[in-house]
Each structure stands twice: as C-alpha cells, then as structure tokens.
Write a protein that holds these residues in place. Structure first.
Motif, short mmCIF file in Angstrom:
data_model
loop_
_atom_site.label_atom_id
_atom_site.label_comp_id
_atom_site.label_asym_id
_atom_site.label_seq_id
_atom_site.Cartn_x
_atom_site.Cartn_y
_atom_site.Cartn_z
N SER B 22 0.14 9.02 -2.11
CA SER B 22 -0.60 7.78 -1.85
C SER B 22 -1.42 7.34 -3.05
N LYS B 23 -1.39 8.12 -4.13
CA LYS B 23 -2.16 7.73 -5.30
C LYS B 23 -1.28 7.74 -6.54
N PHE B 24 -1.56 6.80 -7.42
CA PHE B 24 -0.83 6.73 -8.67
C PHE B 24 -1.54 7.64 -9.66
N LEU B 25 -0.92 8.79 -9.95
CA LEU B 25 -1.63 9.81 -10.72
C LEU B 25 -1.07 9.99 -12.13
N SER B 26 -0.20 9.07 -12.54
CA SER B 26 0.43 9.25 -13.85
C SER B 26 -0.26 8.50 -14.97
N LEU B 27 -1.42 7.88 -14.65
CA LEU B 27 -2.13 7.15 -15.69
C LEU B 27 -2.77 8.18 -16.64
N MET B 139 -14.09 -11.70 -20.01
CA MET B 139 -13.02 -10.70 -20.09
C MET B 139 -13.50 -9.36 -19.54
N LEU B 140 -14.72 -8.96 -19.92
CA LEU B 140 -15.25 -7.68 -19.45
C LEU B 140 -15.45 -7.69 -17.94
N LEU B 141 -15.99 -8.79 -17.42
CA LEU B 141 -16.25 -8.87 -15.98
C LEU B 141 -14.96 -8.78 -15.16
N PHE B 142 -13.99 -9.61 -15.53
CA PHE B 142 -12.74 -9.60 -14.75
C PHE B 142 -12.01 -8.28 -14.90
N TYR B 143 -12.03 -7.72 -16.11
CA TYR B 143 -11.37 -6.44 -16.32
C TYR B 143 -12.05 -5.36 -15.48
N GLY B 144 -13.38 -5.37 -15.48
CA GLY B 144 -14.11 -4.40 -14.67
C GLY B 144 -13.75 -4.51 -13.20
N MET B 145 -13.65 -5.74 -12.70
CA MET B 145 -13.31 -5.93 -11.28
C MET B 145 -11.87 -5.47 -11.02
N ALA B 146 -11.00 -5.70 -11.98
CA ALA B 146 -9.61 -5.24 -11.82
C ALA B 146 -9.57 -3.71 -11.70
N LEU B 147 -10.37 -3.02 -12.52
CA LEU B 147 -10.37 -1.55 -12.49
C LEU B 147 -10.97 -1.03 -11.18
N VAL B 148 -12.06 -1.65 -10.73
CA VAL B 148 -12.67 -1.21 -9.47
C VAL B 148 -11.64 -1.37 -8.34
N ASN B 149 -10.94 -2.48 -8.37
CA ASN B 149 -9.91 -2.76 -7.37
C ASN B 149 -8.78 -1.73 -7.41
N GLY B 151 -8.92 1.21 -8.55
CA GLY B 151 -9.42 2.56 -8.31
C GLY B 151 -9.07 3.09 -6.93
N LYS B 152 -8.78 2.17 -6.00
CA LYS B 152 -8.40 2.58 -4.65
C LYS B 152 -7.07 3.33 -4.64
N TYR B 153 -6.21 2.98 -5.61
CA TYR B 153 -4.86 3.53 -5.58
C TYR B 153 -4.62 4.62 -6.61
N THR B 154 -5.63 4.92 -7.42
CA THR B 154 -5.41 5.95 -8.43
C THR B 154 -6.64 6.85 -8.48
N VAL B 155 -6.84 7.57 -9.56
CA VAL B 155 -8.00 8.46 -9.61
C VAL B 155 -9.28 7.64 -9.41
N HIS B 156 -10.20 8.22 -8.67
CA HIS B 156 -11.41 7.51 -8.30
C HIS B 156 -12.27 7.16 -9.52
N ASP B 157 -12.14 7.96 -10.57
CA ASP B 157 -12.95 7.77 -11.78
C ASP B 157 -12.78 6.38 -12.38
N LEU B 158 -11.63 5.77 -12.11
CA LEU B 158 -11.36 4.45 -12.68
C LEU B 158 -12.40 3.43 -12.22
N ARG B 159 -12.91 3.62 -11.01
CA ARG B 159 -13.94 2.70 -10.50
C ARG B 159 -15.20 2.75 -11.35
#
Lengths: 100, 204
Positions: B22-27, B139-149, B151-159
């Motif tokens: 259920s998680k993308f762990l290859s990043l 760019m930083l704001l939208f990128y940050g929101m993309a990563l938080v989003n 983060g649900k599907y990959t390692v939690h640290d991305l958030r």
C-alpha cells in the motif's frame, strides 16, 4: 493453549494465503501479476492458493480482458475480512497468553 | 514457545505485506540528493545570469529573452532532477525486487502531479503578471503541498519535507527580494539533507 489455537483460520495457515489476504485487506483489489510480484511466488503456486481462498469465500475473483490479455483481479469479501480479523485477534491472544 | 514465535512471525509478515502493497517505497534518498544538486546548479546559473543582466552598471529591463532563458533553464532543471530520481528509484526497486510501476506508484504520482501542475501554471501566471519576486514563494508552497499530499502513499517522512518547503515558501513570500535564496534553500539544500537522511535511514 488448545482453545487459543481454535480460532486461527485453517485457510490462513499457509504463508502465501495469509500474505495475500494481508495485501487484500489494505487494497481494494489487486491483479494476479502484482500480487505475484509482491508475494514472490510462481504462477502455479499463487493460482492454487488463490483458488483455496476463493473456495473458502474469502476472496472474490474477477476475470476480464485488458486489450487482448486476460486479467484476473482479486478482492477480499466481507466474510474474508471478518475471518482475517478473527485470525489476527486469535494471534494477538496467543501472543499475549505467552507473554504472561 | 513455538506457537508464540510462529505467531510473532505471522504478525511481522502481515505488517510487511500491508506496508509493501500500500506504500510506494522505492523513492530513493539518492533521488533527493541528485535533485538538490541539480537545483543548486540551476540556482548558480540564475545568480550569474541575473548579475550579468541586471547587476550594477547594466541597463536592467526584463525582456523576452530573459524570460525564455529562465523558462528553458527551469525545464532543464526539472528534466534532470526527474531523470535522476527515476534512475535511482529504479535501481532501488530492482535491488528490493519490487516493481517500480504499480498501483501505489500511480497514486503517489497523481498525488504529486495535481498540486505540482497547478503550481507550475500559477508560476507562469505570476510571470505574466510580472510578479517575478513571488515565483520562488509560489513554487515552494505548491511543491510543499504536493509532498504533504504524496506523503500519504509513501514514507511518512516526505510530509515533513513538504511542511519545511511550505514554511520556506511563506517566508519567501514576505521577502521577495531574497526569493532565489529561499528557492535554493528549499529545492537545493533541503533536498540534499532529506536525501542523505532517507538514504541512511532506509537504504543502508
């Protein structure tokens, strides 16, 4: 001790079937090949185990064509989910009993 | 107690299967490091370009050529960063015996691309409105929101990385004159730090 083991599902005694059910608990559905990659088993092995789960009523099987290739998709049934949860509960009790 | 050992083994197996499926762990963490280095190279180019065009003793009016150069450079940075990320992630997936492309990879990508695409378009709008100083912040704001989003599907640290990018983006919005420096901190420095941390945590 004996009573504790009674609630463990016979169908989930196999490693492969337990792993397959675990996957289907957290994914709405999963196709045969993805499941095979995750579980690292052969085609024949997975097919046999999935047939057992289907016979037990734990999983629902859907076959359809994607382009020219047949694709088999599995999903856990309500009964399968309940049985899995019961199995995990039984495991929990077993471990707790052992720790006491 | 053999039963208990077996029970514990089963629980570990259940946990690992649920997580892996259920998680993308290859990043790979190395993707972060390489993206950071590419970003810093882009930043160095931008600084020297700005200095030669708008530094002391130059006439300093933004023309179409400047805009085109910056868009081209941004595109190059994105292609290089994504290319390196894919290379390292494929390598990691292969080493772990996982398929790089699966249902969770698709979910992760969709979670990333929707905020990221909106941010890209919004940056173009800012450019068109000649609000250049706000582009790094956006760019930083939208990128940050993309990563938080994602983060649900990959390692939690991305958030956590995403939250840091959002904070930097907000500060950059208050200090538009220093925009490029915040951009370099967010896309360069933070990526390198995050990448090294992830590599040490999950790939050692």
């Amino acid at each position: 001790m004996k009573a504790l083991l009674d609630n463990l599902s016979k169908a989930l005694e196999s490693r492969v079937r337990l792993a397959a059910m675990s996957v289907l608990m957290v994914n709405d559905s999963m196709d045969f090949n993805s499941l095979k990659d995750l579980l690292r088993v052969t085609d024949g092995n997975l097919a046999t185990h999935m047939a057992v789960l289907e016979r037990e009523g734990y999983v629902r099987v859907q076959k359809r064509f994607v382009g020219k290739k047949p694709q088999t998709t599995y999903a856990a049934t309500r009964g399968g989910r309940a049985a899995f949860e019961e199995h995990v509960d039984a495991l929990e009790r077993l471990i707790q009993a052992g720790r006491r | 107690m053999n039963d208990i050992e077996n029970g514990l083994k089963e629980v570990a197996e259940i946990r690992s299967m649920m997580e892996r499926s259920s998680k993308f762990l290859s990043l790979s963490g190395l993707s972060g490091v390489s993206a950071g280095i590419v970003a810093l190279a882009g930043w160095a180019w931008a600084l020297s370009y700005l200095d030669s065009r708008f530094g002391p003793g130059t006439e300093g009016v933004v023309n179409h050529r400047d805009i085109l150069s910056f868009m081209l450079a941004s595109a190059l940075v994105i292609v290089a960063a994504v290319g390196a990320a894919m290379f390292f992630s494929r390598r990691l997936a292969k080493r772990r015996g996982l398929a790089l492309w699966n249902a969770t990879a698709r979910d992760t990508l969709a979670a990333l691309l929707i905020p990221l695409g909106s941010g890209g378009l919004f940056s173009l709008i800012l450019m068109r409105q000649e609000l250049y100083g706000m582009i790094p912040s956006a760019m930083l704001l939208f990128y940050g929101m993309a990563l938080v989003n994602a983060g649900k599907y990959t390692v939690h640290d991305l958030r956590l990385l995403g939250l840091c990018e959002i904070v930097l983006g907000l500060i950059a919005g208050l200090l538009p004159a220093l925009g490029l420096w915040f951009w370099a901190a967010g896309f360069g420095l933070l990526h390198v730090i995050y990448g090294v941390a992830m590599y040490r945590k999950y790939e050692k």
